[in-house]
Design a protein around this motif. Structure first.
Motif, PDB file in Angstrom:
ATOM      1  N   SER A  25       0.829  -1.201   0.000  1.00  0.00           N
ATOM      2  CA  SER A  25       0.000   0.000   0.000  1.00  0.00           C
ATOM      3  C   SER A  25       0.862   1.251   0.000  1.00  0.00           C
ATOM      4  CB  SER A  25      -0.919   0.001   1.226  1.00  0.00           C
ATOM      5  OG  SER A  25      -1.617   1.230   1.316  1.00  0.00           O
ATOM      6  N   LEU A  26       0.696   2.066  -1.025  1.00  0.00           N
ATOM      7  CA  LEU A  26       1.386   3.348  -1.100  1.00  0.00           C
ATOM      8  C   LEU A  26       0.531   4.470  -0.522  1.00  0.00           C
ATOM      9  CD1 LEU A  26       2.875   3.027  -4.703  1.00  0.00           C
ATOM     10  CD2 LEU A  26       3.901   2.344  -2.528  1.00  0.00           C
ATOM     11  N   LEU A  27      -0.792   4.250  -0.549  1.00  0.00           N
ATOM     12  CA  LEU A  27      -1.730   5.207   0.032  1.00  0.00           C
ATOM     13  C   LEU A  27      -2.951   4.418   0.485  1.00  0.00           C
ATOM     14  CD1 LEU A  27      -2.423   8.203   0.590  1.00  0.00           C
ATOM     15  CD2 LEU A  27      -3.540   8.243  -1.654  1.00  0.00           C
ATOM     16  N   GLY A  28      -3.198   4.424   1.778  1.00  0.00           N
ATOM     17  CA  GLY A  28      -4.280   3.628   2.335  1.00  0.00           C
ATOM     18  C   GLY A  28      -5.569   4.398   2.487  1.00  0.00           C
ATOM     19  N   PRO A  29      -6.431   3.970   3.414  1.00  0.00           N
ATOM     20  CA  PRO A  29      -7.736   4.615   3.598  1.00  0.00           C
ATOM     21  C   PRO A  29      -7.606   6.094   3.938  1.00  0.00           C
ATOM     22  CG  PRO A  29      -7.640   2.524   4.776  1.00  0.00           C
ATOM     23  CD  PRO A  29      -6.245   2.824   4.315  1.00  0.00           C
ATOM     24  N   GLY A  30      -8.589   6.883   3.466  1.00  0.00           N
ATOM     25  CA  GLY A  30      -8.612   8.291   3.796  1.00  0.00           C
ATOM     26  C   GLY A  30      -8.818   9.206   2.608  1.00  0.00           C
ATOM     27  N   ALA A  87      -3.423  -6.691  -1.539  1.00  0.00           N
ATOM     28  CA  ALA A  87      -4.343  -5.771  -0.866  1.00  0.00           C
ATOM     29  C   ALA A  87      -5.772  -6.270  -0.949  1.00  0.00           C
ATOM     30  CB  ALA A  87      -4.246  -4.380  -1.501  1.00  0.00           C
ATOM     31  N   LEU A  88      -6.598  -5.799   0.001  1.00  0.00           N
ATOM     32  CA  LEU A  88      -8.027  -6.080   0.014  1.00  0.00           C
ATOM     33  C   LEU A  88      -8.806  -4.772   0.048  1.00  0.00           C
ATOM     34  CD1 LEU A  88      -8.356  -8.903   2.732  1.00  0.00           C
ATOM     35  CD2 LEU A  88      -8.205  -9.191   0.255  1.00  0.00           C
ATOM     36  N   LEU A  89      -9.942  -4.754  -0.647  1.00  0.00           N
ATOM     37  CA  LEU A  89     -10.933  -3.687  -0.555  1.00  0.00           C
ATOM     38  C   LEU A  89     -12.207  -4.326  -0.035  1.00  0.00           C
ATOM     39  CD1 LEU A  89     -10.162  -2.194  -4.041  1.00  0.00           C
ATOM     40  CD2 LEU A  89      -9.801  -0.973  -1.907  1.00  0.00           C
ATOM     41  N   VAL A  90     -12.872  -3.681   0.920  1.00  0.00           N
ATOM     42  CA  VAL A  90     -14.009  -4.299   1.598  1.00  0.00           C
ATOM     43  C   VAL A  90     -15.223  -3.382   1.559  1.00  0.00           C
ATOM     44  CG1 VAL A  90     -14.837  -5.320   3.741  1.00  0.00           C
ATOM     45  CG2 VAL A  90     -12.413  -5.477   3.151  1.00  0.00           C
ATOM     46  N   GLY A 118       1.101 -10.868   4.099  1.00  0.00           N
ATOM     47  CA  GLY A 118       1.724  -9.579   3.899  1.00  0.00           C
ATOM     48  C   GLY A 118       0.862  -8.575   3.169  1.00  0.00           C
ATOM     49  N   ALA A 119      -0.434  -8.864   3.032  1.00  0.00           N
ATOM     50  CA  ALA A 119      -1.358  -7.941   2.378  1.00  0.00           C
ATOM     51  C   ALA A 119      -2.031  -7.073   3.433  1.00  0.00           C
ATOM     52  CB  ALA A 119      -2.407  -8.709   1.568  1.00  0.00           C
ATOM     53  N   GLY A 120      -2.825  -6.118   2.992  1.00  0.00           N
ATOM     54  CA  GLY A 120      -3.528  -5.251   3.928  1.00  0.00           C
ATOM     55  C   GLY A 120      -4.861  -4.829   3.378  1.00  0.00           C
ATOM     56  N   VAL A 121      -5.688  -4.249   4.234  1.00  0.00           N
ATOM     57  CA  VAL A 121      -6.985  -3.710   3.827  1.00  0.00           C
ATOM     58  C   VAL A 121      -6.769  -2.225   3.539  1.00  0.00           C
ATOM     59  CG1 VAL A 121      -9.395  -3.365   4.449  1.00  0.00           C
ATOM     60  CG2 VAL A 121      -8.169  -5.386   5.282  1.00  0.00           C
ATOM     61  N   VAL A 122      -6.970  -1.808   2.286  1.00  0.00           N
ATOM     62  CA  VAL A 122      -6.580  -0.459   1.877  1.00  0.00           C
ATOM     63  C   VAL A 122      -7.764   0.475   1.642  1.00  0.00           C
ATOM     64  CG1 VAL A 122      -4.410  -1.257   0.889  1.00  0.00           C
ATOM     65  CG2 VAL A 122      -6.446  -1.110  -0.565  1.00  0.00           C
ATOM     66  N   GLY A 123      -8.996  -0.029   1.743  1.00  0.00           N
ATOM     67  CA  GLY A 123     -10.144   0.845   1.546  1.00  0.00           C
ATOM     68  C   GLY A 123     -11.417   0.053   1.367  1.00  0.00           C
ATOM     69  N   GLY A 124     -12.503   0.750   1.006  1.00  0.00           N
ATOM     70  CA  GLY A 124     -13.780   0.096   0.785  1.00  0.00           C
ATOM     71  C   GLY A 124     -14.937   1.071   0.867  1.00  0.00           C
TER      72      GLY A 124
END
Length: 312
Positions: A25-30, A87-90, A118-124
């Protein structure tokens, strides 16, 4: 407090606080969208939906369990292409009277399962709905490899399996009969144990086709057989029945092979390899590919259900 009282943005803040965004993730939630690194310059993507009362029950599974399971269903699809999840989007649709703590715990489960690879939740996104629904999109990276698709199996290939089958289906049957043990099987229904690393390992070893076993081994192998225009024969003797599964099957009057061969939600991986290939660690031979069509067991048509169908 309910979600209605917490408010949409208050709930988002509470959920985001529970998330790890992962190394890609280079830019996560927000912001309006996330930015995820794609070193391969190709992105592998997959989506799955879990609906309350259809795919899970809140009296059987905790919110964390549901989060783990929702993430696993998508991450397994990425692994089945020979890719590494990034990455995951939810998207969440929730009743307004739901306790915000449930959504927070769900986020924790999603993030923890993604963290295994090693993945992450990056938005949704989220919305009010009378039916609790969790929709997840997973992204992955091929690291320079070609994707392992369903259409590459050839006569003479070896059929192999990584992971376990039948455990989640057995757990579902046990829970639906009003029991809560044995724990091995019940927990398998709540949280699958996915052999994520086996997907990229199979790709590196030269797998000719691969699939995530989500709906049942025989049914999902049928997708490979149809896409590759081949026949596949499964060796029933290749499957060892754990003692707890054998005992549960006997007590419930179920053929354990119905769980092993047609039960879904364990998210094992099945793949075909050229004959003579040294299988990567964690993979074992369970059958052969031949000229023909369809899937057989010990050379014969399987009598019984082959797996899950959402509309059957």
């Amino acid at each position: 407090m309910s979600i209605a009282e917490a408010g949409e943005f208050g709930l988002i803040a509470r959920i985001v606080a529970r998330l790890e965004t992962g190394t890609a993730s280079l830019l996560g939630p927000g912001d309006d969208a996330a930015v995820v690194a794609a070193p391969d310059r190709r992105v592998v993507a997959s989506t799955d939906i879990l609906v309350d009362g259809r795919h899970f029950r809140r009296d059987w599974s905790s919110a964390s369990d549901v989060g783990h399971r929702a993430a696993a269903a998508n991450l397994a699809d990425i692994a089945a292409m020979g890719a590494a999840p990034t990455a995951l989007l939810v998207a969440l649709c929730m009743p307004a009277d739901l306790d915000p703590a449930w959504a927070e715990e769900l986020a924790g489960g999603l993030s923890a399962e993604a963290g295994l690879v090693g993945a992450g939740v990056v938005g949704g996104d989220m919305s009010s709905s009378p039916t609790l629904t969790v929709a997840v999109t997973a992204l992955g990276d091929l690291d320079g490899r070609q994707p392992v698709v369903r259409s590459g199996a050839r006569p003479g290939d070896v059929l192999a399996l990584a992971g376990r089958t039948g455990h989640a289906a057995a757990g579902y049957t046990i829970l639906s009969r009003g029991f809560r043990t044995p724990k091995l099987l019940v927990e398998a229904h709540r949280r699958p144990e996915v052999p994520y690393a086996a997907g990229p390992a199979a790709a590196r070893a030269g797998a000719t086709s691969m699939i995530d076993i989500s709906d049942g081994l025989l049914q999902d192998l049928g997708h490979i057989a149809a896409a590759s225009a081949v026949g596949i024969d499964v060796d029933r003797g290749a499957f060892e029945i754990p003692a707890q599964m054998r005992d549960a099957a006997s007590a419930l009057g179920v053929d354990p092979y119905a769980w092993l061969l047609a039960g879904g939600d364990d998210h094992a991986l099945a793949a075909t390899f050229p004959a003579g290939t040294a299988l990567p660690p964690g993979w074992r031979t369970i059958g052969r590919v031949h000229e023909g069509a369809g899937v057989t067991v010990d050379g014969r048509a399987w009598q019984g259900d082959k797996g899950w169908d959402h509309f059957r």
